[in-house]
Enzyme design. Structure first.
Site, short mmCIF file in Angstrom:
data_model
loop_
_atom_site.label_atom_id
_atom_site.label_comp_id
_atom_site.label_asym_id
_atom_site.label_seq_id
_atom_site.Cartn_x
_atom_site.Cartn_y
_atom_site.Cartn_z
N LYS A 42 4.45 2.04 -6.89
CA LYS A 42 4.73 1.47 -5.58
C LYS A 42 5.15 2.61 -4.65
O LYS A 42 5.91 3.51 -5.06
CB LYS A 42 5.87 0.46 -5.73
CG LYS A 42 6.26 -0.30 -4.45
CD LYS A 42 7.39 -1.28 -4.77
CE LYS A 42 7.74 -2.15 -3.57
NZ LYS A 42 8.85 -3.08 -3.88
N SER B 69 7.75 -7.71 -2.66
CA SER B 69 7.18 -6.65 -1.86
C SER B 69 6.28 -5.71 -2.66
O SER B 69 5.64 -4.84 -2.08
CB SER B 69 8.28 -5.85 -1.18
OG SER B 69 9.15 -5.31 -2.13
N SER C 37 11.21 -8.76 -5.87
CA SER C 37 9.97 -8.05 -5.50
C SER C 37 9.11 -7.52 -6.62
O SER C 37 8.04 -6.99 -6.35
CB SER C 37 10.31 -6.92 -4.54
OG SER C 37 10.66 -7.48 -3.28
#
Lengths: 95, 485
Positions: B77, B152, B176
Protein backbone atom coordinates in the site's frame (compact mmCIF):
# COMPACT_ATOMS: atom_id res chain seq x y z
CA UNK A 1 -26.88 23.62 11.42
CA UNK A 2 -24.42 22.95 14.25
CA UNK A 3 -21.55 24.78 12.62
CA UNK A 4 -21.89 28.23 11.15
CA UNK A 5 -19.83 29.40 8.19
CA UNK A 6 -17.88 31.63 10.59
CA UNK A 7 -17.02 28.67 12.79
CA UNK A 8 -15.95 26.68 9.76
CA UNK A 9 -13.69 29.55 8.75
CA UNK A 10 -12.24 29.70 12.28
CA UNK A 11 -11.49 25.96 12.26
CA UNK A 12 -9.93 26.23 8.80
CA UNK A 13 -7.67 29.00 10.08
CA UNK A 14 -6.59 26.89 13.06
CA UNK A 15 -5.89 23.99 10.74
CA UNK A 16 -4.04 26.21 8.27
CA UNK A 17 -6.33 25.16 5.45
CA UNK A 18 -7.57 27.47 2.75
CA UNK A 19 -11.09 26.51 1.77
CA UNK A 20 -12.39 27.81 -1.56
CA UNK A 21 -15.62 29.87 -1.27
CA UNK A 22 -17.60 27.36 -3.33
CA UNK A 23 -16.52 24.58 -0.95
CA UNK A 24 -17.42 26.36 2.26
CA UNK A 25 -21.16 25.79 2.28
CA UNK A 26 -20.94 22.06 1.54
CA UNK A 27 -18.15 21.66 4.06
CA UNK A 28 -20.23 23.37 6.75
CA UNK A 29 -23.15 21.07 5.97
CA UNK A 30 -20.99 17.92 5.98
CA UNK A 31 -19.22 18.84 9.20
CA UNK A 32 -22.48 19.78 10.89
CA UNK A 33 -24.04 16.44 10.02
CA UNK A 34 -21.01 14.60 11.41
CA UNK A 35 -20.86 16.74 14.56
CA UNK A 36 -24.57 16.08 15.12
CA UNK A 37 -23.99 12.34 14.78
CA UNK A 38 -21.07 12.49 17.19
CA UNK A 39 -23.28 14.35 19.69
CA UNK A 40 -24.79 10.97 20.68
CA UNK A 41 -21.75 10.42 22.89
CA UNK A 42 -23.26 12.93 25.29
CA UNK A 43 -25.93 10.31 26.08
CA UNK A 44 -23.33 8.18 27.81
CA UNK A 45 -22.54 8.59 31.48
CA UNK A 46 -18.76 8.57 31.68
CA UNK A 47 -18.36 9.96 35.20
CA UNK A 48 -15.30 8.41 36.82
CA UNK A 49 -14.12 6.73 33.61
CA UNK A 50 -10.40 7.10 32.90
CA UNK A 51 -9.69 8.34 29.37
CA UNK A 52 -7.90 5.77 27.18
CA UNK A 53 -5.49 7.54 24.85
CA UNK A 54 -3.47 4.48 24.00
CA UNK A 55 -4.16 0.72 23.92
CA UNK A 56 -0.83 -0.23 25.47
CA UNK A 57 0.30 0.66 28.95
CA UNK A 58 3.67 1.92 27.78
CA UNK A 59 5.61 4.54 29.66
CA UNK A 60 8.85 6.38 29.03
CA UNK A 61 10.13 4.27 26.16
CA UNK A 62 13.56 5.87 25.91
CA UNK A 63 16.87 4.92 24.44
CA UNK A 64 20.28 5.96 25.69
CA UNK A 65 21.20 9.46 24.61
CA UNK A 66 23.92 8.37 22.22
CA UNK A 67 24.39 9.78 18.74
CA UNK A 68 23.89 7.27 15.96
CA UNK A 69 23.50 7.08 12.21
CA UNK A 70 20.85 9.41 10.84
CA UNK A 71 19.94 11.11 7.59
CA UNK A 72 22.55 13.32 6.01
CA UNK A 73 21.61 16.96 5.46
CA UNK A 74 21.36 16.22 1.74
CA UNK A 75 18.98 13.29 2.25
CA UNK A 76 16.86 15.32 4.65
CA UNK A 77 16.58 18.23 2.21
CA UNK A 78 16.13 16.09 -0.89
CA UNK A 79 12.34 16.54 -1.09
CA UNK A 80 12.29 20.17 -0.03
CA UNK A 81 10.46 22.46 -2.47
CA UNK A 82 12.75 25.38 -1.52
CA UNK A 83 16.11 25.08 0.14
CA UNK A 84 19.71 26.14 0.18
CA UNK A 85 22.74 24.08 1.09
CA UNK A 86 21.73 23.59 4.68
CA UNK A 87 18.20 24.87 5.31
CA UNK A 88 14.59 24.77 4.23
CA UNK A 89 13.63 28.16 2.82
CA UNK A 90 10.46 29.89 3.96
CA UNK A 91 9.08 33.43 3.64
CA UNK A 92 10.44 35.85 6.23
CA UNK A 93 8.87 35.23 9.60
CA UNK A 94 9.89 38.44 11.25
CA UNK A 95 9.52 41.97 9.95
CA UNK B 1 1.09 -20.31 -11.64
CA UNK B 2 -0.91 -17.21 -10.98
CA UNK B 3 -3.66 -18.93 -9.08
CA UNK B 4 -1.28 -20.72 -6.73
CA UNK B 5 -0.95 -19.70 -3.14
CA UNK B 6 2.21 -18.12 -1.77
CA UNK B 7 2.94 -21.36 0.12
CA UNK B 8 2.70 -23.39 -3.10
CA UNK B 9 4.93 -20.93 -4.95
CA UNK B 10 7.50 -21.05 -2.12
CA UNK B 11 7.52 -24.84 -2.21
CA UNK B 12 7.90 -24.90 -5.99
CA UNK B 13 10.75 -22.40 -5.76
CA UNK B 14 12.60 -24.37 -3.09
CA UNK B 15 12.13 -27.65 -5.00
CA UNK B 16 13.68 -26.01 -8.04
CA UNK B 17 10.51 -26.38 -10.15
CA UNK B 18 10.57 -22.65 -10.80
CA UNK B 19 12.69 -19.57 -10.23
CA UNK B 20 12.06 -16.27 -8.47
CA UNK B 21 12.46 -14.59 -11.83
CA UNK B 22 9.79 -16.78 -13.43
CA UNK B 23 7.39 -16.16 -10.55
CA UNK B 24 7.94 -12.41 -10.85
CA UNK B 25 7.58 -12.47 -14.65
CA UNK B 26 4.28 -14.26 -14.42
CA UNK B 27 2.93 -11.74 -11.92
CA UNK B 28 4.19 -8.76 -13.91
CA UNK B 29 2.38 -10.25 -16.89
CA UNK B 30 -0.80 -10.56 -14.82
CA UNK B 31 -0.46 -6.92 -13.83
CA UNK B 32 -0.04 -5.89 -17.46
CA UNK B 33 -3.14 -7.83 -18.44
CA UNK B 34 -5.44 -7.18 -15.52
CA UNK B 35 -4.49 -3.86 -13.95
CA UNK B 36 -5.61 -1.59 -16.80
CA UNK B 37 -9.20 -2.48 -15.95
CA UNK B 38 -8.68 -2.70 -12.17
CA UNK B 39 -6.15 0.09 -11.49
CA UNK B 40 -4.97 -1.40 -8.23
CA UNK B 41 -1.39 -0.21 -8.72
CA UNK B 42 -0.05 3.35 -8.56
CA UNK B 43 3.50 2.27 -9.36
CA UNK B 44 5.05 -0.88 -10.78
CA UNK B 45 8.80 -0.90 -11.30
CA UNK B 46 9.30 -3.94 -13.51
CA UNK B 47 13.07 -3.53 -13.79
CA UNK B 48 13.49 -3.30 -10.03
CA UNK B 49 11.22 -6.29 -9.41
CA UNK B 50 13.16 -8.46 -11.87
CA UNK B 51 16.47 -7.30 -10.40
CA UNK B 52 15.31 -8.29 -6.91
CA UNK B 53 14.07 -11.66 -8.21
CA UNK B 54 17.34 -12.39 -10.00
CA UNK B 55 19.25 -11.54 -6.84
CA UNK B 56 17.19 -14.12 -4.92
CA UNK B 57 17.87 -16.75 -7.62
CA UNK B 58 21.59 -15.93 -7.44
CA UNK B 59 21.54 -16.32 -3.64
CA UNK B 60 19.92 -19.73 -4.04
CA UNK B 61 22.49 -20.72 -6.66
CA UNK B 62 25.30 -19.82 -4.26
CA UNK B 63 23.71 -21.98 -1.59
CA UNK B 64 23.17 -19.06 0.78
CA UNK B 65 20.40 -19.19 3.37
CA UNK B 66 17.15 -17.72 2.04
CA UNK B 67 14.52 -15.65 3.78
CA UNK B 68 11.00 -16.85 4.58
CA UNK B 69 9.43 -15.03 1.62
CA UNK B 70 12.11 -15.98 -0.92
CA UNK B 71 10.99 -15.10 -4.43
CA UNK B 72 7.47 -14.07 -3.47
CA UNK B 73 6.07 -10.88 -5.01
CA UNK B 74 4.55 -8.57 -2.39
CA UNK B 75 2.53 -5.46 -3.24
CA UNK B 76 2.70 -2.53 -0.82
CA UNK B 77 0.00 0.00 0.00
CA UNK B 78 1.43 3.37 -1.01
CA UNK B 79 1.43 4.57 2.62
CA UNK B 80 4.50 2.50 3.42
CA UNK B 81 7.80 4.27 2.74
CA UNK B 82 10.10 2.65 0.21
CA UNK B 83 13.54 4.22 0.00
CA UNK B 84 14.20 5.86 -3.34
CA UNK B 85 10.75 4.94 -4.65
CA UNK B 86 7.92 7.45 -4.87
CA UNK B 87 5.39 7.16 -2.06
CA UNK B 88 2.23 9.25 -2.39
CA UNK B 89 -0.26 8.04 0.24
CA UNK B 90 -2.82 8.45 -2.55
CA UNK B 91 -2.46 12.24 -2.23
CA UNK B 92 -1.47 15.01 -4.59
CA UNK B 93 0.35 16.70 -1.72
CA UNK B 94 3.00 13.95 -1.91
CA UNK B 95 2.96 13.59 -5.69
CA UNK B 96 6.74 13.63 -5.97
CA UNK B 97 7.76 12.50 -2.52
CA UNK B 98 10.64 10.04 -2.50
CA UNK B 99 11.30 8.64 0.97
CA UNK B 100 14.93 8.68 2.13
CA UNK B 101 14.43 5.49 4.12
CA UNK B 102 12.55 2.21 4.09
CA UNK B 103 9.73 1.50 6.51
CA UNK B 104 10.61 -1.18 9.05
CA UNK B 105 8.20 -3.62 7.41
CA UNK B 106 9.90 -2.98 4.05
CA UNK B 107 13.29 -3.73 5.58
CA UNK B 108 11.84 -6.96 7.00
CA UNK B 109 10.45 -7.92 3.58
CA UNK B 110 13.81 -7.29 1.91
CA UNK B 111 15.55 -9.37 4.61
CA UNK B 112 13.01 -12.12 3.91
CA UNK B 113 14.01 -12.04 0.20
CA UNK B 114 10.58 -10.94 -0.96
CA UNK B 115 10.23 -9.23 -4.33
CA UNK B 116 8.64 -5.80 -3.87
CA UNK B 117 6.52 -5.62 -6.98
CA UNK B 118 4.71 -2.28 -6.68
CA UNK B 119 2.79 0.32 -4.68
CA UNK B 120 -0.94 0.06 -4.50
CA UNK B 121 -3.77 2.56 -4.61
CA UNK B 122 -5.52 3.74 -1.48
CA UNK B 123 -7.86 6.35 -0.07
CA UNK B 124 -5.85 9.54 0.48
CA UNK B 125 -3.87 9.28 3.74
CA UNK B 126 -5.86 6.12 4.55
CA UNK B 127 -9.04 8.13 5.06
CA UNK B 128 -11.86 6.25 3.44
CA UNK B 129 -13.68 2.96 3.04
CA UNK B 130 -13.83 2.60 -0.74
CA UNK B 131 -10.51 3.81 -2.24
CA UNK B 132 -12.60 6.45 -4.06
CA UNK B 133 -10.76 9.16 -2.11
CA UNK B 134 -7.49 8.44 -3.92
CA UNK B 135 -6.34 11.60 -5.67
CA UNK B 136 -5.11 9.47 -8.55
CA UNK B 137 -7.50 6.78 -9.70
CA UNK B 138 -10.42 4.59 -8.79
CA UNK B 139 -9.65 0.95 -8.12
CA UNK B 140 -12.30 -1.54 -9.17
CA UNK B 141 -13.42 -4.63 -7.37
CA UNK B 142 -12.16 -7.69 -9.32
CA UNK B 143 -15.50 -9.44 -8.66
CA UNK B 144 -17.54 -6.63 -10.25
CA UNK B 145 -15.80 -3.74 -11.94
CA UNK B 146 -18.73 -1.38 -11.30
CA UNK B 147 -18.08 -1.72 -7.58
CA UNK B 148 -15.54 -0.50 -5.10
CA UNK B 149 -12.92 -2.84 -3.62
CA UNK B 150 -13.35 -1.33 -0.18
CA UNK B 151 -10.83 0.91 1.54
CA UNK B 152 -8.61 2.38 2.43
CA UNK B 153 -6.32 -0.50 1.33
CA UNK B 154 -8.43 -1.21 -1.77
CA UNK B 155 -5.48 -1.52 -4.15
CA UNK B 156 -3.74 -4.17 -2.07
CA UNK B 157 -6.95 -6.15 -1.61
CA UNK B 158 -7.73 -6.05 -5.34
CA UNK B 159 -4.16 -6.98 -6.29
CA UNK B 160 -4.33 -10.16 -4.21
CA UNK B 161 -7.93 -11.02 -5.18
CA UNK B 162 -7.05 -10.72 -8.88
CA UNK B 163 -3.83 -12.74 -8.39
CA UNK B 164 -1.60 -9.87 -9.53
CA UNK B 165 0.41 -10.57 -6.38
CA UNK B 166 0.09 -13.51 -3.98
CA UNK B 167 0.70 -11.23 -1.00
CA UNK B 168 0.25 -7.58 -0.11
CA UNK B 169 0.56 -5.23 2.83
CA UNK B 170 -2.08 -2.75 3.86
CA UNK B 171 -2.74 -0.57 6.87
CA UNK B 172 -5.75 -0.63 9.18
CA UNK B 173 -6.84 2.30 11.34
CA UNK B 174 -10.60 1.71 11.46
CA UNK B 175 -10.96 -1.38 9.29
CA UNK B 176 -8.87 -0.51 6.25
CA UNK B 177 -7.45 -4.02 5.84
CA UNK B 178 -10.36 -6.12 7.06
CA UNK B 179 -13.15 -4.35 5.17
CA UNK B 180 -11.47 -4.46 1.72
CA UNK B 181 -10.45 -8.08 2.44
CA UNK B 182 -14.13 -8.86 3.05
CA UNK B 183 -15.31 -7.02 -0.06
CA UNK B 184 -12.66 -8.64 -2.25
CA UNK B 185 -12.93 -12.18 -0.89
CA UNK B 186 -9.44 -12.49 0.57
CA UNK B 187 -7.84 -12.88 4.00
CA UNK B 188 -6.83 -9.64 5.75
CA UNK B 189 -5.35 -9.28 9.23
CA UNK B 190 -5.08 -6.28 11.50
CA UNK B 191 -2.47 -7.26 14.10
CA UNK B 192 -2.71 -6.18 17.74
CA UNK B 193 -1.63 -2.59 18.23
CA UNK B 194 2.10 -2.69 18.87
CA UNK B 195 2.68 -6.05 17.18
CA UNK B 196 4.15 -4.57 14.00
CA UNK B 197 6.40 -1.52 13.84
CA UNK B 198 4.91 1.67 12.43
CA UNK B 199 8.32 3.15 11.59
CA UNK B 200 8.00 4.33 8.00
CA UNK B 201 4.22 3.90 7.95
CA UNK B 202 2.92 7.36 7.17
CA UNK B 203 0.87 8.25 10.21
CA UNK B 204 -2.89 8.81 10.18
CA UNK B 205 -4.08 7.86 13.70
CA UNK B 206 -1.02 6.97 15.69
CA UNK B 207 -2.84 5.10 18.47
CA UNK B 208 -4.92 3.16 15.93
CA UNK B 209 -2.71 2.42 12.87
CA UNK B 210 -1.27 -1.03 12.17
CA UNK B 211 0.33 -2.56 9.10
CA UNK B 212 -1.00 -6.01 8.20
CA UNK B 213 -1.10 -8.73 5.53
CA UNK B 214 -3.44 -9.56 2.67
CA UNK B 215 -3.34 -13.08 1.22
CA UNK B 216 -5.64 -15.70 -0.28
CA UNK B 217 -5.20 -18.23 2.56
CA UNK B 218 -4.62 -18.12 6.30
CA UNK B 219 -1.27 -19.88 5.90
CA UNK B 220 -0.08 -17.29 3.41
CA UNK B 221 -1.26 -14.47 5.70
CA UNK B 222 0.53 -16.11 8.63
CA UNK B 223 3.78 -16.34 6.64
CA UNK B 224 3.62 -12.64 5.84
CA UNK B 225 2.61 -11.64 9.38
CA UNK B 226 5.53 -13.65 10.79
CA UNK B 227 7.90 -11.81 8.46
CA UNK B 228 6.85 -8.32 9.53
CA UNK B 229 5.96 -8.69 13.22
CA UNK B 230 8.31 -7.97 16.08
CA UNK B 231 10.10 -5.31 18.00
CA UNK B 232 11.67 -2.26 16.41
CA UNK B 233 13.52 0.32 18.48
CA UNK B 234 12.56 3.04 16.04
CA UNK B 235 8.87 2.73 16.97
CA UNK B 236 8.41 3.44 20.64
CA UNK B 237 4.85 2.08 20.50
CA UNK B 238 6.00 -1.31 19.25
CA UNK B 239 6.15 -3.96 21.97
CA UNK B 240 9.25 -5.92 22.83
CA UNK B 241 7.58 -9.33 23.06
CA UNK B 242 8.63 -12.45 21.17
CA UNK B 243 6.60 -13.35 18.08
CA UNK B 244 5.09 -16.85 18.35
CA UNK B 245 5.69 -19.35 15.54
CA UNK B 246 2.27 -18.89 13.94
CA UNK B 247 2.95 -21.46 11.21
CA UNK B 248 3.76 -24.37 13.49
CA UNK B 249 0.40 -24.20 15.30
CA UNK B 250 -1.82 -22.93 12.48
CA UNK B 251 -3.42 -26.28 11.58
CA UNK B 252 -4.18 -27.24 15.20
CA UNK B 253 -7.87 -26.54 15.88
CA UNK B 254 -8.71 -24.69 19.06
CA UNK B 255 -10.56 -27.13 21.36
CA UNK B 256 -12.55 -26.34 23.39
CA UNK B 257 -13.58 -23.20 21.51
CA UNK B 258 -16.07 -20.64 22.81
CA UNK B 259 -17.19 -18.05 20.28
CA UNK B 260 -18.81 -14.83 21.44
CA UNK B 261 -21.33 -13.39 19.00
CA UNK B 262 -22.25 -9.78 19.85
CA UNK B 263 -25.90 -8.99 19.42
CA UNK B 264 -24.91 -5.45 18.40
CA UNK B 265 -23.22 -6.87 15.27
CA UNK B 266 -26.51 -8.26 13.95
CA UNK B 267 -28.75 -5.25 14.18
CA UNK B 268 -30.13 -2.69 11.81
CA UNK B 269 -28.24 -2.01 8.60
CA UNK B 270 -26.91 -5.55 8.19
CA UNK B 271 -27.57 -6.93 4.71
CA UNK B 272 -29.68 -10.10 4.79
CA UNK B 273 -27.34 -12.11 2.53
CA UNK B 274 -24.32 -11.11 4.64
CA UNK B 275 -26.12 -12.19 7.80
CA UNK B 276 -27.08 -15.52 6.24
CA UNK B 277 -23.50 -16.34 5.20
CA UNK B 278 -22.07 -15.32 8.57
CA UNK B 279 -24.61 -17.42 10.45
CA UNK B 280 -23.74 -20.36 8.20
CA UNK B 281 -20.08 -19.85 9.11
CA UNK B 282 -21.05 -19.99 12.78
CA UNK B 283 -22.83 -23.28 12.09
CA UNK B 284 -19.62 -24.61 10.56
CA UNK B 285 -17.86 -23.80 13.82
CA UNK B 286 -20.62 -25.51 15.79
CA UNK B 287 -20.19 -28.61 13.66
CA UNK B 288 -16.50 -28.49 14.60
CA UNK B 289 -17.43 -28.59 18.26
CA UNK B 290 -17.42 -24.89 19.13
CA UNK B 291 -19.82 -23.36 21.63
CA UNK B 292 -21.57 -20.22 20.40
CA UNK B 293 -22.47 -17.69 23.08
CA UNK B 294 -24.41 -14.51 22.61
CA UNK B 295 -22.53 -11.61 24.15
CA UNK B 296 -23.03 -7.89 24.34
CA UNK B 297 -20.63 -5.10 23.50
CA UNK B 298 -22.97 -2.40 24.76
CA UNK B 299 -20.79 0.54 23.76
CA UNK B 300 -20.08 -0.64 20.22
CA UNK B 301 -22.94 1.47 18.77
CA UNK B 302 -20.86 4.47 19.86
CA UNK B 303 -17.66 3.26 18.22
CA UNK B 304 -18.03 5.15 14.93
CA UNK B 305 -18.66 8.43 16.77
CA UNK B 306 -15.74 7.75 19.11
CA UNK B 307 -13.44 6.91 16.22
CA UNK B 308 -14.34 10.06 14.29
CA UNK B 309 -13.16 12.10 17.25
CA UNK B 310 -10.05 10.14 18.23
CA UNK B 311 -8.76 9.37 14.73
CA UNK B 312 -9.47 12.83 13.35
CA UNK B 313 -7.87 14.52 16.37
CA UNK B 314 -4.74 12.45 15.87
CA UNK B 315 -4.85 13.07 12.15
CA UNK B 316 -5.10 16.83 12.59
CA UNK B 317 -1.82 16.63 14.47
CA UNK B 318 -0.13 14.09 12.20
CA UNK B 319 -1.03 15.90 8.99
CA UNK B 320 0.22 19.25 10.29
CA UNK B 321 3.61 18.27 8.87
CA UNK B 322 2.37 18.77 5.29
CA UNK B 323 3.15 22.45 5.13
CA UNK B 324 4.80 23.06 1.77
CA UNK B 325 8.16 23.45 3.51
CA UNK B 326 9.77 20.08 4.21
CA UNK B 327 8.41 18.03 1.32
CA UNK B 328 5.41 17.81 -0.87
CA UNK B 329 3.34 20.35 -2.66
CA UNK B 330 4.13 24.02 -2.19
CA UNK B 331 1.77 26.70 -3.47
CA UNK B 332 3.19 28.88 -6.21
CA UNK B 333 1.95 32.18 -4.83
CA UNK B 334 1.35 33.14 -1.25
CA UNK B 335 1.56 36.07 1.08
CA UNK B 336 3.78 35.16 4.00
CA UNK B 337 4.39 31.97 5.94
CA UNK B 338 0.90 31.28 7.26
CA UNK B 339 -0.57 31.84 3.82
CA UNK B 340 2.05 29.46 2.42
CA UNK B 341 0.74 26.80 4.78
CA UNK B 342 -2.93 27.48 4.05
CA UNK B 343 -2.56 27.52 0.29
CA UNK B 344 -0.21 24.54 0.05
CA UNK B 345 -2.47 22.45 2.24
CA UNK B 346 -5.66 23.74 0.67
CA UNK B 347 -4.39 22.89 -2.80
CA UNK B 348 -2.71 19.61 -1.93
CA UNK B 349 -5.31 17.85 0.23
CA UNK B 350 -8.51 16.28 -1.05
CA UNK B 351 -12.01 16.85 0.35
CA UNK B 352 -12.18 13.97 2.81
CA UNK B 353 -8.77 14.73 4.25
CA UNK B 354 -9.73 18.36 4.79
CA UNK B 355 -13.01 17.26 6.42
CA UNK B 356 -11.21 15.01 8.86
CA UNK B 357 -8.45 17.48 9.70
CA UNK B 358 -11.11 20.07 10.45
CA UNK B 359 -13.19 17.69 12.54
CA UNK B 360 -10.11 16.78 14.55
CA UNK B 361 -9.06 20.40 14.93
CA UNK B 362 -12.54 21.27 16.20
CA UNK B 363 -12.53 18.32 18.62
CA UNK B 364 -9.27 19.52 20.14
CA UNK B 365 -10.01 23.22 20.17
CA UNK B 366 -10.36 25.32 23.26
CA UNK B 367 -13.91 25.20 24.55
CA UNK B 368 -14.70 21.95 22.79
CA UNK B 369 -11.92 19.56 23.79
CA UNK B 370 -13.67 18.31 26.93
CA UNK B 371 -17.01 17.66 25.27
CA UNK B 372 -15.48 16.01 22.22
CA UNK B 373 -11.95 14.60 22.40
CA UNK B 374 -11.78 13.80 26.11
CA UNK B 375 -15.31 12.44 26.10
CA UNK B 376 -14.35 10.18 23.21
CA UNK B 377 -11.32 8.89 25.14
CA UNK B 378 -13.58 7.91 28.01
CA UNK B 379 -15.97 6.07 25.70
CA UNK B 380 -12.90 4.42 24.17
CA UNK B 381 -12.12 3.01 27.64
CA UNK B 382 -15.66 1.64 27.86
CA UNK B 383 -15.36 0.04 24.42
CA UNK B 384 -12.12 -1.64 25.47
CA UNK B 385 -13.70 -2.79 28.73
CA UNK B 386 -16.53 -4.44 26.77
CA UNK B 387 -13.99 -6.54 24.85
CA UNK B 388 -12.04 -7.42 28.01
CA UNK B 389 -15.28 -8.66 29.54
CA UNK B 390 -16.13 -10.73 26.46
CA UNK B 391 -12.67 -12.31 26.25
CA UNK B 392 -12.85 -13.28 29.91
CA UNK B 393 -15.21 -16.07 28.92
CA UNK B 394 -14.85 -16.36 25.11
CA UNK B 395 -11.85 -17.35 23.04
CA UNK B 396 -12.85 -15.13 20.14
CA UNK B 397 -15.62 -12.81 19.06
CA UNK B 398 -17.20 -13.20 15.60
CA UNK B 399 -19.52 -11.37 13.30
CA UNK B 400 -19.75 -9.89 9.82
CA UNK B 401 -16.74 -7.81 8.75
CA UNK B 402 -18.85 -5.34 6.80
CA UNK B 403 -22.59 -4.62 6.87
CA UNK B 404 -22.96 -4.99 3.12
CA UNK B 405 -21.10 -6.52 0.18
CA UNK B 406 -19.21 -4.18 -2.17
CA UNK B 407 -21.32 -1.17 -3.11
CA UNK B 408 -21.29 0.61 -6.46
CA UNK B 409 -18.70 3.24 -7.34
CA UNK B 410 -20.17 6.63 -6.47
CA UNK B 411 -22.97 5.21 -4.32
CA UNK B 412 -21.74 6.59 -0.99
CA UNK B 413 -19.17 9.10 -2.25
CA UNK B 414 -21.37 12.10 -1.47
CA UNK B 415 -22.59 10.93 1.91
CA UNK B 416 -19.63 10.92 4.31
CA UNK B 417 -21.65 9.52 7.21
CA UNK B 418 -23.01 6.60 5.17
CA UNK B 419 -19.44 5.85 4.12
CA UNK B 420 -18.25 5.99 7.76
CA UNK B 421 -20.86 3.43 8.76
CA UNK B 422 -19.26 0.80 6.45
CA UNK B 423 -16.70 0.40 9.22
CA UNK B 424 -19.23 -0.15 11.98
CA UNK B 425 -17.98 -3.64 12.87
CA UNK B 426 -14.29 -3.11 12.37
CA UNK B 427 -13.67 0.23 14.08
CA UNK B 428 -13.95 -0.88 17.71
CA UNK B 429 -11.01 -3.28 17.35
CA UNK B 430 -8.68 -0.37 16.54
CA UNK B 431 -9.98 1.64 19.48
CA UNK B 432 -9.33 -1.32 21.80
CA UNK B 433 -6.01 -2.32 20.17
CA UNK B 434 -7.09 -5.92 19.61
CA UNK B 435 -6.24 -8.12 16.59
CA UNK B 436 -8.78 -9.07 13.94
CA UNK B 437 -8.99 -11.02 10.71
CA UNK B 438 -11.51 -11.16 7.87
CA UNK B 439 -11.85 -14.47 6.05
CA UNK B 440 -14.05 -15.31 3.05
CA UNK B 441 -17.26 -17.01 4.19
CA UNK B 442 -19.57 -16.88 1.21
CA UNK B 443 -20.94 -14.94 -1.73
CA UNK B 444 -24.14 -13.08 -2.47
CA UNK B 445 -26.48 -14.42 -5.15
CA UNK B 446 -24.90 -11.93 -7.54
CA UNK B 447 -21.40 -13.26 -6.80
CA UNK B 448 -20.05 -10.64 -4.39
CA UNK B 449 -17.75 -11.82 -1.57
CA UNK B 450 -18.81 -11.84 2.07
CA UNK B 451 -16.37 -11.80 4.98
CA UNK B 452 -16.44 -13.25 8.47
CA UNK B 453 -14.62 -11.15 11.06
CA UNK B 454 -12.85 -12.86 13.95
CA UNK B 455 -11.51 -10.79 16.84
CA UNK B 456 -9.27 -11.90 19.69
CA UNK B 457 -7.63 -10.54 22.82
CA UNK B 458 -4.44 -8.46 22.56
CA UNK B 459 -1.47 -10.47 21.23
CA UNK B 460 -3.62 -13.57 20.68
CA UNK B 461 -2.80 -13.76 16.94
CA UNK B 462 -1.83 -17.41 17.30
CA UNK B 463 -5.31 -18.36 18.52
CA UNK B 464 -6.92 -15.99 15.99
CA UNK B 465 -5.14 -17.69 13.10
CA UNK B 466 -5.90 -21.22 14.31
CA UNK B 467 -9.59 -20.37 14.64
CA UNK B 468 -9.63 -18.79 11.18
CA UNK B 469 -7.91 -21.88 9.76
CA UNK B 470 -10.59 -24.15 11.23
CA UNK B 471 -13.26 -22.55 9.05
CA UNK B 472 -11.00 -22.46 5.99
CA UNK B 473 -10.15 -26.16 6.33
CA UNK B 474 -13.88 -27.03 6.45
CA UNK B 475 -15.00 -24.84 3.50
CA UNK B 476 -13.76 -23.81 0.06
CA UNK B 477 -14.84 -20.16 -0.23
CA UNK B 478 -11.18 -19.14 -0.32
CA UNK B 479 -10.54 -21.18 -3.47
CA UNK B 480 -12.88 -19.18 -5.69
CA UNK B 481 -11.33 -16.60 -8.00
CA UNK B 482 -12.88 -13.69 -9.86
CA UNK B 483 -13.11 -14.02 -13.64
CA UNK B 484 -9.87 -12.72 -15.19
CA UNK B 485 -12.07 -10.38 -17.26
Amino acid sequence: MSLSLDQVQWIADLARLEIAPDEQVQLAADLSAIVDYIGQLQQLDTAGVEPLAHALDLHDVFRDDEPGVSLTVEEALANAPAKNAAYYRVPAVMD
Amino acid sequence: MIERTASELLAAFHRGDTTAEAITQVHLQAIRERDPSLRAFLLVDEASALEQARAVDAKKQRGEPLGTLAGLPVALKDIVCTKGQRTTCGSKILKNFVPPYDAHVVTKLRQADAVLIGKTNMDEFAMGSSTENSAYQITRNPWDRERIPGGSSGGSAAAVAASMAPLALGSDTGGSIRQPASLCGVVGIKPSYGRVSRFGLVAYGSSLDQVGPFARTTRDAAILLSAIAGHDRRDSTCVDQPVPDYLSTLDAPVRPLTIGVPREFFGEGLDAEVEKSVREALKVYESLGATIKEVSLPHSPYSVATYYLVATAEASSNLARYDGVHYGHRAKSFNGLVDLYKKSRGEGFGREVKRRIMLGTYALSSGYIDAYYLKALKVRRLIKNDFDAAFAHCDVVMGPTAPTPAFKIGEKANDPLAMYLSDIYTISANLAGIPGVSVPCGFTRSGLPIGLQILAAPFAEEKLLRVARMHEAATDWHTRRPAAG
